[in-house]
Design a protein around this motif. Structure first.
Motif, mmCIF file in Angstrom:
data_model
loop_
_atom_site.group_PDB
_atom_site.id
_atom_site.type_symbol
_atom_site.label_atom_id
_atom_site.label_comp_id
_atom_site.label_asym_id
_atom_site.label_seq_id
_atom_site.Cartn_x
_atom_site.Cartn_y
_atom_site.Cartn_z
ATOM 1 N N LYS A 253 0.834 -1.214 0.000
ATOM 2 C CA LYS A 253 0.000 0.000 0.000
ATOM 3 C C LYS A 253 0.861 1.253 0.000
ATOM 4 O O LYS A 253 0.547 2.241 -0.664
ATOM 5 C CB LYS A 253 -0.934 -0.015 1.219
ATOM 6 N N VAL A 254 1.961 1.217 0.761
ATOM 7 C CA VAL A 254 2.897 2.356 0.756
ATOM 8 C C VAL A 254 3.455 2.543 -0.648
ATOM 9 O O VAL A 254 3.550 3.675 -1.163
ATOM 10 C CB VAL A 254 4.040 2.134 1.771
ATOM 11 N N ARG A 255 3.850 1.446 -1.293
ATOM 12 C CA ARG A 255 4.394 1.519 -2.652
ATOM 13 C C ARG A 255 3.398 2.112 -3.634
ATOM 14 O O ARG A 255 3.745 2.978 -4.449
ATOM 15 C CB ARG A 255 4.817 0.116 -3.124
ATOM 16 N N ARG A 256 2.135 1.665 -3.562
ATOM 17 C CA ARG A 256 1.127 2.169 -4.495
ATOM 18 C C ARG A 256 0.886 3.659 -4.304
ATOM 19 O O ARG A 256 0.779 4.413 -5.270
ATOM 20 C CB ARG A 256 -0.183 1.386 -4.322
ATOM 21 N N GLN A 257 0.779 4.066 -3.043
ATOM 22 C CA GLN A 257 0.567 5.495 -2.765
ATOM 23 C C GLN A 257 1.742 6.327 -3.260
ATOM 24 O O GLN A 257 1.563 7.360 -3.919
ATOM 25 C CB GLN A 257 0.369 5.707 -1.256
ATOM 26 N N ARG A 339 5.490 7.057 10.502
ATOM 27 C CA ARG A 339 4.711 8.036 9.742
ATOM 28 C C ARG A 339 4.239 7.510 8.376
ATOM 29 O O ARG A 339 4.003 8.278 7.448
ATOM 30 C CB ARG A 339 5.504 9.337 9.550
ATOM 31 N N LEU A 340 4.136 6.190 8.284
ATOM 32 C CA LEU A 340 3.572 5.547 7.093
ATOM 33 C C LEU A 340 2.281 4.856 7.527
ATOM 34 O O LEU A 340 2.317 3.852 8.247
ATOM 35 C CB LEU A 340 4.562 4.525 6.520
ATOM 36 N N GLU A 341 1.174 5.438 7.159
ATOM 37 C CA GLU A 341 -0.115 4.995 7.689
ATOM 38 C C GLU A 341 -0.399 3.501 7.471
ATOM 39 O O GLU A 341 -0.864 2.822 8.399
ATOM 40 C CB GLU A 341 -1.232 5.844 7.092
ATOM 41 N N PRO A 342 -0.147 2.942 6.276
ATOM 42 C CA PRO A 342 -0.411 1.504 6.095
ATOM 43 C C PRO A 342 0.435 0.629 7.032
ATOM 44 O O PRO A 342 -0.034 -0.403 7.510
ATOM 45 C CB PRO A 342 -0.039 1.255 4.626
ATOM 46 N N MET A 343 1.675 1.042 7.305
ATOM 47 C CA MET A 343 2.524 0.265 8.201
ATOM 48 C C MET A 343 2.070 0.415 9.640
ATOM 49 O O MET A 343 2.134 -0.543 10.430
ATOM 50 C CB MET A 343 3.989 0.696 8.059
#
Length: 418
Positions: A253-257, A339-343
């Motif tokens: 999800k971080v990668r896609r964002q 500070r990475l919301e999906p993580m």
């Protein structure tokens, strides 16, 4: 080749008062009829109570038997009926077949052999020239017989998993023995009541003997196990694969964002890199490793998310519960401050289930055996081209993966007739 009476007596297991009276062969159609009679004046017994009873009349019956010398063989008999004072008019038992079936026990054993040899119901029915329903009923009978014979004994380490049997989120719950790799229980749906049914069938001693219950983080299974298994909080173990999957989903999800943001700025550094972040480095080609070496050392947010995931992979080797807890708490601290919301979301899931993750590490258990069973269940489903209902599906799972004694009484795997 002529069929001899003495050979047929042996093959059918016929003994007094029964005897083969005649063998009819059609050498053109390659069929044979074995006629069996009951000696006059024989002692007849009620099949329900085994009491000696007077004869009433005879009924002609026939059973499909295994092919003999390539002849399609049928057993035919005038079977006596008795009049029992307690049970009324009953047909006496015959030694070559169970009551109310149209095939001999030897035929049933042969069908079980062929089904066990990775053959579908349709294929066996076609090879034997009988209906699909007859073969399916033999499978059902053998499973019912096997389950009835199964000894109730403690299973210390169990796995709980679900698998789909139809499109549209149609699931079944599968409980297996992680040490033997056999299926213990199958139930429709994946609710807490599905697993309740397994525990309800266990004795208090069996529940007490459970040492670990490996599962994913499905709330329904957690609820049921806590309800039934003594000291369940120290025995429920969340499978490593599902924990890693949850964290990996955060990385993706971080990668896609980040990829969307970069492409808007005309930067394509993350284009086509999805599996670089998710693949185990040991499985990468030399080219992939070289490209990924640059990516993971970059200042990308995805690189930071990946590093968090990689650290979690190294936290499964602990032996001490205390040190395992310390290691995961350090990981949670980093993941919650990244500070990475999906993580952060993945870290919250881990935090809420940390007790079961620590259990899995200390008890050294996983859902690996269940995943292997799941793969074999999918093979069963593909081979059968799907199942119309869960009962048929469950029977097939028990038949192939239940480790059951499936054969009729006194029979085992059959050797081919010479």
């Amino acid at each position: 080749m002529a069929l001899r009476v003495q050979d047929i007596n042996h093959l059918l297991g016929i003994e007094s008062p029964w005897e083969v009276s005649e063998i009819k062969q059609d050498k053109t159609a390659y069929t044979a009829e074995i006629h069996v009679t009951c000696s006059e004046g024989s002692v007849l017994r009620c099949p329900a109570c085994n009491k000696v009873c007077p004869g009433y009349d005879h009924r002609r019956r026939q059973w499909r038997h295994t092919d003999i010398c390539e002849y399609r063989t049928t057993v035919v008999a005038e079977v006596p009926r008795v009049e029992c004072s307690e049970h009324g008019i009953k047909t006496v038992s015959v030694p070559w077949a169970d009551a109310r079936v149209r095939f001999t026990m030897a035929f049933e054993a042969k069908v079980i052999d062929w089904l066990q040899d990775a053959t579908s119901i349709s294929t066996v029915a076609s090879r034997l020239g009988v209906s699909w329903t007859m073969i399916a009923n033999i499978m059902d009978r053998s499973v019912k017989r096997g389950l009835a014979r199964k000894e109730t004994q403690p299973v210390p380490h169990i796995c709980v998993d679900e698998t789909s049997y139809k499109k549209g989120h149609k699931y079944i719950t599968v409980v297996s023995d992680s040490q033997t790799g056999t299926v213990l229980f199958v139930k429709e749906k994946r609710t807490h009541t599905s697993l309740d049914a397994y525990y309800a069938g266990c004795s208090a001693e069996q529940l007490e003997a459970i040492e670990s219950v490996s599962m994913d983080m499905w709330p329904a299974y957690i609820k049921s196990t806590k309800k039934h298994v003594p000291d369940a909080v120290s025995k429920i173990s969340f499978d490593r694969f599902h924990v890693v999957k949850k964290i990996s989903e955060g990385v993706d999800k971080v990668r896609r964002q980040e990829n969307r943001e970069l492409r808007k700025a005309g930067i394509d550094d993350l284009v086509g890199t999805k599996y670089d972040w998710l693949t185990n480095r040991e499985n990468m080609s030399a080219r992939q490793k070289k490209r990924f070496q640059q990516l993971k050392k970059s200042s990308l947010k995805t690189a930071r998310a990946w590093a968090i995931k990689e650290l979690s992979q190294k936290l499964w080797h602990y032996v001490s519960r205390t040190w395992a807890l310390k290691g995961w708490k350090r990981w949670l601290s980093w993941a919650m401050r990244c500070r990475l919301e999906p993580m952060k979301k993945a870290a919250k899931t881990v935090k809420n289930h940390l007790w079961g993750i620590i259990n899995a590490i200390v008890l050294k258990v996983s859902n690996g055996p269940a995943e292997s069973i799941n793969s074999r269940i999918k093979t069963i489903k593909v081979r059968a081209r799907g199942f119309r209902n869960t009962k048929r599906f469950a029977n097939a799972i028990y038949f192939y993966l239940g480790g059951l004694d499936l054969y009729p009484e006194g029979l085992q795997k059959q050797a081919p007739h010479s």
